[in-house]
Motif scaffolding. Structure first.
Motif, mmCIF file in Angstrom:
data_model
loop_
_atom_site.group_PDB
_atom_site.id
_atom_site.type_symbol
_atom_site.label_atom_id
_atom_site.label_comp_id
_atom_site.label_asym_id
_atom_site.label_seq_id
_atom_site.Cartn_x
_atom_site.Cartn_y
_atom_site.Cartn_z
ATOM 1 N N ASN A 35 0.835 -1.210 0.000
ATOM 2 C CA ASN A 35 0.000 0.000 0.000
ATOM 3 C C ASN A 35 0.868 1.258 0.000
ATOM 4 O O ASN A 35 0.531 2.262 -0.626
ATOM 5 N N VAL A 36 2.005 1.190 0.708
ATOM 6 C CA VAL A 36 2.940 2.324 0.719
ATOM 7 C C VAL A 36 3.511 2.500 -0.690
ATOM 8 O O VAL A 36 3.555 3.623 -1.229
ATOM 9 N N ASP A 37 3.922 1.382 -1.302
ATOM 10 C CA ASP A 37 4.523 1.446 -2.652
ATOM 11 C C ASP A 37 3.553 2.076 -3.650
ATOM 12 O O ASP A 37 3.960 2.835 -4.531
ATOM 13 N N ASP A 38 2.273 1.784 -3.490
ATOM 14 C CA ASP A 38 1.265 2.324 -4.403
ATOM 15 C C ASP A 38 1.272 3.861 -4.391
ATOM 16 O O ASP A 38 1.272 4.497 -5.446
ATOM 17 N N VAL A 39 1.300 4.456 -3.193
ATOM 18 C CA VAL A 39 1.259 5.929 -3.145
ATOM 19 C C VAL A 39 2.639 6.541 -3.443
ATOM 20 O O VAL A 39 2.717 7.669 -3.918
ATOM 21 N N VAL A 40 3.709 5.765 -3.189
ATOM 22 C CA VAL A 40 5.052 6.248 -3.548
ATOM 23 C C VAL A 40 5.136 6.386 -5.072
ATOM 24 O O VAL A 40 5.688 7.362 -5.597
ATOM 25 N N SER A 41 4.513 5.445 -5.791
ATOM 26 C CA SER A 41 4.551 5.537 -7.263
ATOM 27 C C SER A 41 3.761 6.757 -7.757
ATOM 28 O O SER A 41 3.955 7.210 -8.882
ATOM 29 N N ALA A 42 2.904 7.307 -6.902
ATOM 30 C CA ALA A 42 2.161 8.521 -7.281
ATOM 31 C C ALA A 42 2.867 9.793 -6.809
ATOM 32 O O ALA A 42 2.350 10.902 -7.017
ATOM 33 N N GLY A 43 4.026 9.632 -6.107
ATOM 34 C CA GLY A 43 4.789 10.834 -5.729
ATOM 35 C C GLY A 43 4.935 11.069 -4.237
ATOM 36 O O GLY A 43 5.584 12.025 -3.815
ATOM 37 N N ALA A 44 4.337 10.201 -3.396
ATOM 38 C CA ALA A 44 4.502 10.361 -1.946
ATOM 39 C C ALA A 44 5.864 9.816 -1.525
ATOM 40 O O ALA A 44 6.491 9.059 -2.267
ATOM 41 N N SER A 45 6.308 10.201 -0.313
ATOM 42 C CA SER A 45 7.469 9.524 0.283
ATOM 43 C C SER A 45 6.926 8.405 1.156
ATOM 44 O O SER A 45 5.873 8.550 1.787
ATOM 45 N N GLY A 46 7.663 7.305 1.224
ATOM 46 C CA GLY A 46 7.216 6.176 2.033
ATOM 47 C C GLY A 46 7.954 6.149 3.356
ATOM 48 O O GLY A 46 9.172 6.326 3.391
ATOM 49 N N ALA A 47 7.209 5.943 4.451
ATOM 50 C CA ALA A 47 7.841 5.842 5.770
ATOM 51 C C ALA A 47 7.964 4.367 6.145
ATOM 52 O O ALA A 47 7.125 3.551 5.761
ATOM 53 N N ALA A 48 9.004 4.055 6.937
ATOM 54 C CA ALA A 48 9.211 2.672 7.374
ATOM 55 C C ALA A 48 8.514 2.404 8.704
ATOM 56 O O ALA A 48 8.384 1.267 9.126
ATOM 57 N N SER A 49 8.073 3.483 9.371
ATOM 58 C CA SER A 49 7.423 3.289 10.676
ATOM 59 C C SER A 49 6.521 4.483 10.994
ATOM 60 O O SER A 49 6.647 5.559 10.397
ATOM 61 N N ILE A 50 5.653 4.260 11.964
ATOM 62 C CA ILE A 50 4.803 5.357 12.445
ATOM 63 C C ILE A 50 5.683 6.437 13.088
ATOM 64 O O ILE A 50 5.451 7.641 12.915
ATOM 65 N N ALA A 51 6.729 5.995 13.798
ATOM 66 C CA ALA A 51 7.618 6.947 14.470
ATOM 67 C C ALA A 51 8.238 7.924 13.473
ATOM 68 O O ALA A 51 8.350 9.130 13.753
ATOM 69 N N GLU A 52 8.614 7.413 12.305
ATOM 70 C CA GLU A 52 9.209 8.290 11.276
ATOM 71 C C GLU A 52 8.208 9.382 10.871
ATOM 72 O O GLU A 52 8.568 10.560 10.754
ATOM 73 N N VAL A 53 6.962 8.994 10.689
ATOM 74 C CA VAL A 53 5.926 9.982 10.330
ATOM 75 C C VAL A 53 5.778 10.996 11.455
ATOM 76 O O VAL A 53 5.726 12.210 11.223
ATOM 77 N N ALA A 54 5.719 10.483 12.686
ATOM 78 C CA ALA A 54 5.488 11.368 13.834
ATOM 79 C C ALA A 54 6.629 12.360 14.040
ATOM 80 O O ALA A 54 6.416 13.500 14.449
ATOM 81 N N LYS A 55 7.853 11.930 13.739
ATOM 82 C CA LYS A 55 9.014 12.822 13.931
ATOM 83 C C LYS A 55 9.052 13.912 12.866
ATOM 84 O O LYS A 55 9.489 15.025 13.120
ATOM 85 N N GLU A 56 8.620 13.598 11.656
ATOM 86 C CA GLU A 56 8.818 14.528 10.529
ATOM 87 C C GLU A 56 7.625 15.428 10.207
ATOM 88 O O GLU A 56 7.783 16.404 9.489
#
Ligand code: NAD
Length: 294
Positions: A35-56
């Motif tokens: 599911n992450v790869d799907d939106v990355v192919s549309a131009g999003a950045s993919g996070a490896a964890s919830i913590a990464e999202v929360a930090k950035e």
């Protein structure tokens, strides 16, 4: 602003794509990498964890199945609260019970994180078109800070009241939709058994007082015997369970909701949980051994 997005299912994926189209940077996470790869192919950045999202990200949108998942993602080990800076906004667009939204918001507040509950109506087609209806509860100043970003996924974004008000509004929506489908099914079976074509009934009444957006969307599906989701019976059971629990808590009996809930339970017990909720008509077809068809 870089927007965090957690929960990339049927709804989350197209919502991310509309944020990207509007020019926002999105850092996206889902427990399933595909599911992450799907939106990355549309131009999003993919996070490896919830913590990464929360930090950035200072704005984090969640689009998860139900309250337990929202609690896990926001409050759980490795969740948003562990890593989010004070001032971060969690904008939860999942359909959950208002009591859970209030509980999660109170925990967030202890760390200076703001939370709004903002479920949507419109389903996958409107998620794709970017024309969802969003119903928001929580601090109004925080809502005003983020409403332009949310507007890139929606045709309407309405602030309904304090935290929990968005979820309560969604429960009202789900009661009205479920009971409407049951009423259409019951009435169309009556006409079928009485020898009047349900198609004629639909044509004759859709412009009158009984007409509704629900009837316009679901009557053709029922008459075609097409129960491909759409909105699944299993998800509607989840919403009506939240409605009944909330109704009992606030002292508002929901007798018709309880009746339709039992119809949905019957359908799930017969293996139809993944059917569209228009399959409520199948309950009536089973009662009468007849089909509602054009
Ligand atoms: P979905 O099951 O397709 O998507 C949910 C996503 O959340 C999945 O991709 C799943 O992998 C992810 N997820 C679950 N737990 C997670 C966790 N702990 N960490 C990270 N990711 C996790 O559901 P959906 O249809 O997209 O619906 C999402 C919400 O929107 C639900 O509350 C639903 O009731 C509501 N809703 C759905 C529709 C619809 O037509 N599908 C319409 C309106 C509202």
């Amino acid at each position: 602003m870089k927007v965090g997005f957690i929960g990339l299912g049927i709804m989350g994926k197209p919502m991310v794509k509309n944020l990207l189209k509007a020019g926002h940077k999105v850092l996206a996470y889902d427990m399933f990498r595909a599911n992450v790869d799907d939106v990355v192919s549309a131009g999003a950045s993919g996070a490896a964890s919830i913590a990464e999202v929360a930090k950035e990200c200072k704005l984090i949108i969640t689009m998860l199945p139900n309250g337990p998942e929202v609690k896990e993602v926001v409050l759980g080990a490795g969740g948003v609260l562990e890593s989010a800076a004070s001032g971060t906004v969690v904008f939860d667009m999942s359909s959950i019970a208002p009591g859970v939204a209030q509980e999660v918001c109170a925990e967030c507040a202890k760390k200076g994180v703001k939370m709004l509950d903002a479920p949507v109506s419109g389903g996958e087609p409107k998620a794709i078109d970017g024309t969802l209806s969003v119903m928001v509860g929580g601090d109004e100043a925080t809502f005003n800070e983020v409403k332009d970003v949310i507007g890139s996924m929606a045709a309407s974004v309405v602030h309904c009241g304090d935290i929990g008000a968005g979820s309560t509004t969604k429960l009202a929506n789900q009661i009205i939709v479920a009971l409407n489908i049951a009423a259409v099914s019951e009435a169309f079976m009556l006409s079928t058994k009485a020898g009047v074509s349900p198609e004629k009934v639909f044509d004759a009444i859709k412009g009158g007082l009984a007409g509704s957006t629900v009837m316009n969307a679901k009557a053709p599906m029922i008459m075609d015997g097409n129960f491909k989701p759409g909105f699944k019976i299993d998800l509607h059971i989840k919403d009506l369970a939240n409605a009944l629990e909330t109704g009992h808590k606030v002292g508002s009996p929901l007798p018709f909701t309880a009746a339709v809930m039992e119809i949905l339970q019957h359908l799930r017990a017969h293996g139809l949980g993944q059917n569209d909720h228009s399959a409520i008509a199948k309950y009536y077809e089973k009662l009468t051994d007849s089909e509602i068809r054009k």
